[in-house]
Scaffold this motif. Structure first.
Motif, PDB file in Angstrom:
ATOM      1  N   TYR A  22       0.852  -1.181   0.000  1.00  0.00           N
ATOM      2  CA  TYR A  22       0.000   0.000   0.000  1.00  0.00           C
ATOM      3  C   TYR A  22       0.895   1.239   0.000  1.00  0.00           C
ATOM      4  CZ  TYR A  22      -3.246  -3.561   1.693  1.00  0.00           C
ATOM      5  OH  TYR A  22      -3.980  -4.708   1.839  1.00  0.00           O
ATOM      6  N   ARG A  23       0.348   2.369  -0.464  1.00  0.00           N
ATOM      7  CA  ARG A  23       1.143   3.599  -0.510  1.00  0.00           C
ATOM      8  C   ARG A  23       0.357   4.776   0.047  1.00  0.00           C
ATOM      9  NH1 ARG A  23       3.986   5.499  -6.014  1.00  0.00           N
ATOM     10  NH2 ARG A  23       2.827   7.432  -6.049  1.00  0.00           N
ATOM     11  N   MET A  24       1.076   5.635   0.786  1.00  0.00           N
ATOM     12  CA  MET A  24       0.451   6.796   1.393  1.00  0.00           C
ATOM     13  C   MET A  24       1.533   7.849   1.634  1.00  0.00           C
ATOM     14  SD  MET A  24      -1.348   7.039   5.159  1.00  0.00           S
ATOM     15  CE  MET A  24      -2.245   5.516   4.862  1.00  0.00           C
ATOM     16  N   ARG A  28      -0.665  12.259   5.505  1.00  0.00           N
ATOM     17  CA  ARG A  28      -1.947  11.616   5.800  1.00  0.00           C
ATOM     18  C   ARG A  28      -1.933  10.876   7.139  1.00  0.00           C
ATOM     19  NH1 ARG A  28      -5.700  11.353   1.816  1.00  0.00           N
ATOM     20  NH2 ARG A  28      -5.062  11.984  -0.285  1.00  0.00           N
ATOM     21  N   LEU A  45      -5.561   2.227   6.108  1.00  0.00           N
ATOM     22  CA  LEU A  45      -5.319   1.385   4.939  1.00  0.00           C
ATOM     23  C   LEU A  45      -6.396   0.310   4.860  1.00  0.00           C
ATOM     24  CD1 LEU A  45      -1.462   0.875   5.452  1.00  0.00           C
ATOM     25  CD2 LEU A  45      -2.548   2.414   3.798  1.00  0.00           C
ATOM     26  N   PRO A  46      -6.727  -0.169   3.650  1.00  0.00           N
ATOM     27  CA  PRO A  46      -7.791  -1.179   3.499  1.00  0.00           C
ATOM     28  C   PRO A  46      -7.295  -2.584   3.840  1.00  0.00           C
ATOM     29  CG  PRO A  46      -6.900  -0.621   1.356  1.00  0.00           C
ATOM     30  CD  PRO A  46      -6.217   0.290   2.344  1.00  0.00           C
ATOM     31  N   SER A  90       2.824   2.612  -9.576  1.00  0.00           N
ATOM     32  CA  SER A  90       1.372   2.780  -9.657  1.00  0.00           C
ATOM     33  C   SER A  90       0.687   1.818  -8.682  1.00  0.00           C
ATOM     34  CB  SER A  90       0.895   2.514 -11.091  1.00  0.00           C
ATOM     35  OG  SER A  90      -0.506   2.590 -11.179  1.00  0.00           O
ATOM     36  N   ASN A  92      -2.916   1.486  -6.487  1.00  0.00           N
ATOM     37  CA  ASN A  92      -4.235   2.076  -6.253  1.00  0.00           C
ATOM     38  C   ASN A  92      -4.603   1.994  -4.773  1.00  0.00           C
ATOM     39  OD1 ASN A  92      -5.148  -0.568  -5.772  1.00  0.00           O
ATOM     40  ND2 ASN A  92      -5.762  -0.842  -7.915  1.00  0.00           N
ATOM     41  N   ARG A  93      -5.785   2.515  -4.452  1.00  0.00           N
ATOM     42  CA  ARG A  93      -6.230   2.604  -3.054  1.00  0.00           C
ATOM     43  C   ARG A  93      -6.274   1.252  -2.371  1.00  0.00           C
ATOM     44  NH1 ARG A  93      -7.230   2.942   1.509  1.00  0.00           N
ATOM     45  NH2 ARG A  93      -8.726   4.198   2.671  1.00  0.00           N
ATOM     46  N   ASN A  94      -6.601   0.192  -3.098  1.00  0.00           N
ATOM     47  CA  ASN A  94      -6.721  -1.138  -2.507  1.00  0.00           C
ATOM     48  C   ASN A  94      -5.399  -1.886  -2.439  1.00  0.00           C
ATOM     49  OD1 ASN A  94      -9.508  -0.906  -2.091  1.00  0.00           O
ATOM     50  ND2 ASN A  94      -9.918  -1.499  -4.223  1.00  0.00           N
ATOM     51  N   GLY A  95      -4.315  -1.246  -2.888  1.00  0.00           N
ATOM     52  CA  GLY A  95      -3.009  -1.879  -2.832  1.00  0.00           C
ATOM     53  C   GLY A  95      -2.772  -2.806  -4.013  1.00  0.00           C
TER      54      GLY A  95
END
Length: 347
Positions: A22-24, A28, A45-46, A90, A92-95
């Motif tokens: 995951y990326r952030m 945040r 994180l999801p 790249s 996405n939100r869901n990793g």
């Protein structure tokens, strides 16, 4: 279990026990005081049920340099894998899947590296192995388990991975340099002040033909020397010259990194440090200490180290991190009373 120093604009990769990435950006993450319990990552994180974050990697803020960098993964079972950083640009939100893991295995560490670097894997029972990063082929996919980095005993596990700069030096040159450098430290009283403990010599170095280094070669090796900090979960540690960690092929059982016994406990950290750094240790009981790296003496691999952090009987060190010198650390440390063996929390 992990601590790092960064800025609010730094992108951070989070690697989970399921092998997801995951990326952030740091901004945040909620700011808080050292006494705050923080916010659960499941709220940021999801994460799936029973999924936890096992490794965190801050990336360079300048994304234009990412195409030149590579990632190397190390797992608890001793596997390693090398990928281009571009494979993780790249997310996405869901990793996205970062690495396929065997049952019960997990990602221990992920680091940026170059093909010319060396990889140092260290285990809980005090073994380590150093091999060239390009011994691990560059994988194109992200769903493989990688290749063997170190062969482990049944009860052992990898606790850390460090990236060291490769230096071309023969065993005889390493032996001569270590001998001269040790004599210089004794002459300046560095070892005597800290109760230096003589180490059993590396077998390869002991067998090497003794030779005298020219002043130019000694200075060259000295300029490229790194020191590896090794810390046990009972708060003992030491610094060891990178020249004591000989380069070999991956997949072997390795060599001794630090003596593990009832006094020391298993190892929890091993990574390179600079002379001007400070280090911060955190226990599983929430206690924290910050001290200059100079407080930790230089010793050979086959030694026990000295006490850095006095822990309670039922308390162990969970995380160790270096704080690079920014020109103010020394002043702040003196003003705040950081360091020492009493385990007083830093301000």
């Amino acid at each position: 279990t992990q601590l790092f120093v960064t800025s609010t604009h730094t992108p951070v990769l989070f690697f989970s026990s399921r092998g997801m990435c995951y990326r952030m950006k740091v901004w945040r993450l909620p700011p808080a005081s050292p006494q705050s319990p923080g916010k659960a990552l499941v709220n940021l994180l999801p994460l799936a049920q029973d999924e936890v974050i096992t490794s965190i990697l801050p990336l360079p803020e300048d994304s234009s340099t990412w195409s030149e960098l590579e990632l190397i993964f190390a797992t608890r079972s001793g596997n390693v894998r090398r990928n281009a950083l571009a494979d993780f640009e790249s997310i996405n939100r869901n990793g996205k899947i970062a690495m396929k893991l065997d049952e019960g295995d997990q990602i221990v560490d992920v680091a940026l590296c170059a093909p010319s670097d060396d990889v140092l894997l260290t285990t809980a029972v005090g073994q380590c192995i150093r091999f060239p990063a390009d011994d691990v082929r560059l994988f194109k996919g992200r769903d493989s388990t990688g290749v063997r980095g170190i062969r482990l005993d049944d009860e052992d596990r990898v606790i850390s991975m460090a990236i060291l700069a490769h230096v071309e030096a023969t065993p005889a040159e390493r032996a001569a340099y270590l001998k001269q450098a040790s004599a210089v430290r004794r002459a300046t009283g560095e070892g005597a002040e800290n109760g230096a403990e003589e180490a059993a010599p590396d077998a390869e170095i002991e067998e090497a033909t003794s030779e005298e280094l020219t002043p130019e070669r000694y200075a060259e090796l000295g300029a490229r020397e790194q020191f590896v900090l090794t810390v046990s979960n009972r708060g003992f540690g030491k610094r060891t010259s990178s020249y004591e960690y000989r380069v070999s092929g991956r997949g072997g059982e390795g060599i001794l990194a630090m003596v593990v016994n009832d006094r020391n406990g298993p190892l929890v950290a091993s990574f390179p440090v600079e002379h001007s750094d400070q280090i911060m240790l955190v226990t599983d009981g929430g206690q924290l200490i910050r001290c200059p790296i100079d407080d930790v003496r230089v010793a050979g691999r086959n030694t026990q180290g000295v006490r850095i952090f006095r822990t309670d009987e039922d308390e162990t060190v969970a995380s160790v991190e270096r704080i690079p010198d920014d020109g103010t650390n020394g002043e702040n440390g003196a003003e705040n009373g950081d360091g020492g063996e009493d385990g007083a929390p830093a301000a």
